[in-house]
Design a protein around this motif. Structure first.
Motif, mmCIF file in Angstrom:
data_model
loop_
_atom_site.group_PDB
_atom_site.id
_atom_site.type_symbol
_atom_site.label_atom_id
_atom_site.label_comp_id
_atom_site.label_asym_id
_atom_site.label_seq_id
_atom_site.Cartn_x
_atom_site.Cartn_y
_atom_site.Cartn_z
ATOM 1 N N VAL A 139 0.831 -1.207 0.000
ATOM 2 C CA VAL A 139 0.000 0.000 0.000
ATOM 3 C C VAL A 139 0.862 1.251 0.000
ATOM 4 O O VAL A 139 0.606 2.207 -0.744
ATOM 5 N N LEU A 140 1.907 1.275 0.839
ATOM 6 C CA LEU A 140 2.786 2.447 0.916
ATOM 7 C C LEU A 140 3.561 2.644 -0.394
ATOM 8 O O LEU A 140 3.724 3.772 -0.857
ATOM 9 N N LEU A 141 4.018 1.552 -0.991
ATOM 10 C CA LEU A 141 4.722 1.674 -2.265
ATOM 11 C C LEU A 141 3.802 2.219 -3.353
ATOM 12 O O LEU A 141 4.203 3.064 -4.163
ATOM 13 N N LEU A 142 2.571 1.726 -3.376
ATOM 14 C CA LEU A 142 1.606 2.202 -4.371
ATOM 15 C C LEU A 142 1.291 3.682 -4.149
ATOM 16 O O LEU A 142 1.221 4.460 -5.109
ATOM 17 N N ALA A 143 1.118 4.070 -2.883
ATOM 18 C CA ALA A 143 0.847 5.477 -2.585
ATOM 19 C C ALA A 143 2.033 6.351 -2.978
ATOM 20 O O ALA A 143 1.866 7.451 -3.523
ATOM 21 N N GLY A 144 3.246 5.854 -2.722
ATOM 22 C CA GLY A 144 4.434 6.607 -3.120
ATOM 23 C C GLY A 144 4.536 6.755 -4.622
ATOM 24 O O GLY A 144 4.899 7.824 -5.134
#
Length: 348
Positions: free
Chosen positions: A293-298
């Motif tokens: 999720v954090l990678l996608l948001a980044g």
């Protein structure tokens, strides 16, 4: 005028001659008690620069501010319909002064915080072509009128503004400042609260030369009405700084945020891979989900960074167009205005 002419002590003749029109603008909201003292301290002529005209911007006062201004012979009175806030009053005053043909615009407060004797010190660097904007440095660290907590806030705030704008200003929130005509044409205040921080960040992005000069201050006549508390003032300034980052530095702001989220997202993913490698990955799937999720948001934030940069480029082009339109309108209004017009009252 009901107050005497005061000349500066410095009698040098500058290369600019006596052809510059200086307008001192005073945004006012219920300042009938302090306005006479402010007006009495403003020089009528700055030796080596030119005459001084005074402009009062009444921000919907319900006292005798306008009557006081008229009795003291103020040249121009701009009356706003209702209380629109300090930033809107400042912007309205700048635009009106440009239409009046001002070469240098000095902004001061109506609460008599700043000494009018320091106005020549603000004007001089602009008249000598050494600066586009001059800030009146109250020297917060030395002023007896500042509490220790307020001095701390001033230092922290000035450092943040310096980091965002690239301008070395020891008193970033001072309202006592002078603008050249060209720098004033570029001013567009987007907030209602205060113009001080936003205009500095904007000046830094445009590459304008901003310097500070020490000025004298008077003892406070009343508590500040800009914000109900220091906490409210700080929070509003922080929001202004954040908005300015998004407006003037969108690529850098979103890119840093996107990369930071991506790096943070890698940590739980690497954690999952470690446990998976040793055969214990089944109990740590949540780390994989969180990291993903954090990678996608980044990733999406990085995309927004480049899209915002494109929007920012279009904003700069629009801004340049607006500046040219303002220059044309100001020059046209200056030509049609009377050379020696009496004191005027305008409504916004």
């Amino acid at each position: 005028m009901n107050y005497p002419i005061r000349l500066t002590d410095d009698t040098r003749t500058y290369s600019c001659g006596m052809n510059l029109k200086v307008i001192v603008q005073i945004p006012c909201y219920n300042e009938a008690k302090t306005l006479p003292a402010v007006l009495a301290d403003i020089p009528e002529i700055i030796e080596g620069v030119g005459p001084v005209e005074i402009q009062v911007i009444d921000d919907g006062s319900d006292d005798d501010t306008i009557e006081v201004a008229r009795r003291h012979g103020v040249h121009h009175i701009l009356q706003q319909k209702g209380n629109k806030g300090l930033a809107r009053s400042f912007q309205a005053g700048i635009e009106h002064a440009l239409r009046l043909g001002a070469d240098i615009i000095v902004n001061t407060d109506g609460d008599n915080q700043y000494c009018g004797r320091s106005i020549p010190d603000l004007v001089r660097p602009i008249a000598e072509k050494r600066a586009d904007i001059v800030l009146g440095d109250r020297r917060p660290g030395e002023s007896p009128h500042f509490s220790p907590f307020k001095r701390l806030l001033q230092r922290v705030g000035s450092r943040l503004v310096r980091a965002l704008s690239g301008i070395d200003a020891s008193d970033a929130v001072t309202g006592f400042r002078a603008y050249s005509r060209d720098s004033a044409l570029s001013i567009t205040v987007m907030t209602r609260f205060s113009y001080t921080v936003e205009t500095l960040i904007h000046a830094g992005q445009r590459g304008l030369t901003v310097i500070s000069v020490p000025v004298e201050t008077n003892a406070p006549t009343r508590p500040s009405r800009l914000a109900p508390s220091k906490r409210h003032f700080v929070s509003r300034q922080v929001v202004t700084m954040f908005r300015s980052c998004l407006m003037y530095r969108p690529l850098r702001t979103f890119l840093i945020a996107g990369i930071a989220m991506s790096i943070v997202g890698l940590v739980p993913i690497l954690r999952f891979l470690w446990f998976y490698a040793i055969g214990a990955g089944d109990g740590h799937v949540q780390s994989l989900v969180l990291g993903g999720v954090l990678l996608l948001a980044g990733y999406f934030t990085v995309i927004v960074a480049f899209l915002s940069d494109i929007v920012g480029t279009n904003r700069k082009l629009t801004e340049e167009t607006l500046i040219r339109l303002r220059r044309i309108e100001a020059e046209r209004a200056t030509r049609v205005s009377a050379a020696n017009a009496p004191a005027t009252t305008d409504h916004d």
